[in-house]
Scaffold this active site. Structure first.
Site, mmCIF file in Angstrom:
data_model
loop_
_atom_site.group_PDB
_atom_site.id
_atom_site.type_symbol
_atom_site.label_atom_id
_atom_site.label_comp_id
_atom_site.label_asym_id
_atom_site.label_seq_id
_atom_site.Cartn_x
_atom_site.Cartn_y
_atom_site.Cartn_z
ATOM 1 N N ASP A 1 30.332 -22.538 23.925
ATOM 2 C CA ASP A 1 30.829 -21.915 22.703
ATOM 3 C C ASP A 1 29.637 -21.351 21.928
ATOM 4 O O ASP A 1 28.645 -20.964 22.527
ATOM 5 C CB ASP A 1 31.672 -22.899 21.874
ATOM 6 C CG ASP A 1 30.897 -24.136 21.429
ATOM 7 O OD1 ASP A 1 29.686 -24.246 21.732
ATOM 8 O OD2 ASP A 1 31.497 -24.995 20.755
ATOM 9 N N GLY B 1 24.801 -25.827 20.312
ATOM 10 C CA GLY B 1 24.714 -25.286 18.963
ATOM 11 C C GLY B 1 23.329 -24.816 18.581
ATOM 12 O O GLY B 1 23.182 -23.944 17.722
ATOM 13 N N GLY C 1 25.423 -29.812 18.895
ATOM 14 C CA GLY C 1 26.260 -30.505 17.932
ATOM 15 C C GLY C 1 26.155 -32.013 18.087
ATOM 16 O O GLY C 1 25.663 -32.520 19.097
ATOM 17 N N GLU D 1 28.127 -27.780 28.677
ATOM 18 C CA GLU D 1 29.442 -28.215 28.198
ATOM 19 C C GLU D 1 30.405 -28.637 29.314
ATOM 20 O O GLU D 1 31.232 -29.535 29.121
ATOM 21 C CB GLU D 1 30.076 -27.109 27.348
ATOM 22 C CG GLU D 1 29.425 -26.906 25.983
ATOM 23 C CD GLU D 1 28.175 -26.055 26.031
ATOM 24 O OE1 GLU D 1 27.556 -25.848 24.968
ATOM 25 O OE2 GLU D 1 27.805 -25.584 27.134
#
Length: 357
Positions: free
Chosen positions: A158, A127, A78, A150
């Site tokens: 995620d 992502g 992201g 992360e």
């Protein structure tokens, strides 16, 4: 059936960041933000969702291929600076809205009614893994570099990453999310993030061969592509599993660090140092989420859990501080709050992870 020549490709949609084209029954999507290693923005996610949705119902499209432009990588994840603006701005809920859209796209790819083939080269993080690793045919190069880093920025894996890590052999998933380590294309196959390796200079040849596999099930397509184009490299993580499993099977973070400290060799010491450099709150969230995902082994449950954890962490100071230290100021010296593992509210973390959707 002969492959359609590449110069017969018909463009159906081009924006500055997403290129989607058609070659006969093949739908080709290219992430086109090479200067940022194709880092995902909200407009990109919206257009990807639109294209995948349209092609799912288009009887003239039999297979979709997703790749990234540029030599540096498939997708760096992201847009982290955009995340920072969202969580520190007047409308922090926009961060969760973006994640919700992205997670729904990940689930769509995982259950797509037609084969989805992803081609990963170079860097693939966060992502990017969400786009690539849930597809039905997942190709990577041996030298690709994957990561879910992360915990290094005060966040937690995620895009279904906890689901993937929970399904990885042994306790490699815990090792990777807690240390935020990178792993190779060969490791990605070992972990279940990819199905095969193909040299990047054969990507075009592999795409051109897909017309010969039209109407075949994804598993048969994957087998045929591996026979024709497959490459091999050894997984370093597979070789390291004995000591990783011995340490990362401990019941909690304190136990994992205690075992690593007692091992007395360089790799274990490096893992312990990497863990201690990351956000204590994020470490607790990541460990709990991976183990919860392993117990359930269902992508949607993992995505819902990850969204709850994101909602929790966006109101904690570490996310903004981690992005500042690693991405914006790049001083690599985040001031975590709390700074110690024994100061983390583990009861609050457990409640968020266990909460019913």
């Amino acid at each position: 059936m002969a492959a359609t020549p590449r110069n017969h490709r018909r463009t159906i949609a081009i924006t500055s960041l997403i290129h989607s084209t058609r070659t006969g029954p093949l739908g080709l999507i290219e992430l086109h933000r090479p200067e940022a290693i194709n880092a995902l923005t909200l407009p990109m996610l919206k257009e990807l969702t639109e294209v995948f949705t349209a092609w799912a119902h288009d009887p003239t499209v039999s297979m979709v291929v997703l790749r990234g432009a540029g030599e540096r990588g498939f997708c760096a994840g992201g847009d982290i600076k955009g995340f920072h603006e969202a969580v520190t701005g007047p409308n922090p809920d926009s961060f969760l809205e973006l994640l919700s859209l992205e997670f729904d796209l990940n689930e769509m790819i995982s259950s797509y009614p037609k084969p989805v083939l992803t081609l990963v080269h170079g860097l693939c993080m966060g992502g990017g893994i969400g786009l690539s690793a849930h597809a039905s045919i997942r190709i990577t190069t041996p030298e690709a570099r994957f990561a879910m880093p992360e915990t290094r920025i005060g966040y937690s894996p995620d895009v279904g990453g906890t689901h993937l890590m929970g399904r990885a052999p042994g306790h490699l998933g815990e090792y990777l999310v807690l240390t935020a380590s990178t792993f190779s294309g060969a490791d990605a196959v070992e972990l279940g993030f990819a199905d095969m390796m193909v040299e990047s200079d054969r990507f075009e040849e592999a795409i051109d061969s897909l017309a010969d596999f039209e109407a075949m099930p994804a598993a048969e397509i994957a087998s045929g592509l591996e026979v024709l184009f497959g490459s091999f490299a050894a997984s370093g993580l597979a070789a390291a599993r004995p000591w990783i499993d011995a340490a990362f099977s401990a019941p909690d973070l304190a136990g994992i660090l205690e075992r690593l400290d007692a091992m007395g060799h360089g790799a274990a010491a490096e893992a312990a140092a990497a863990i201690r450099a990351n956000s204590p709150t994020s470490l607790e969230c990541a460990l709990a989420a991976v183990r919860a995902a392993r117990a359930e082994d269902h992508l949607r449950s993992a995505l819902d859990r990850e969204l709850r954890v994101a909602g929790y962490l966006m109101h904690r100071p570490d996310l903004a501080e981690g992005i500042r230290a690693q991405v914006i100021d790049k001083d690599r010296n985040p001031a975590w709050n709390p700074a110690r593992l024994d100061e983390v509210d583990t009861a609050a973390v457990a409640a968020v992870v266990a909460e019913a959707p």
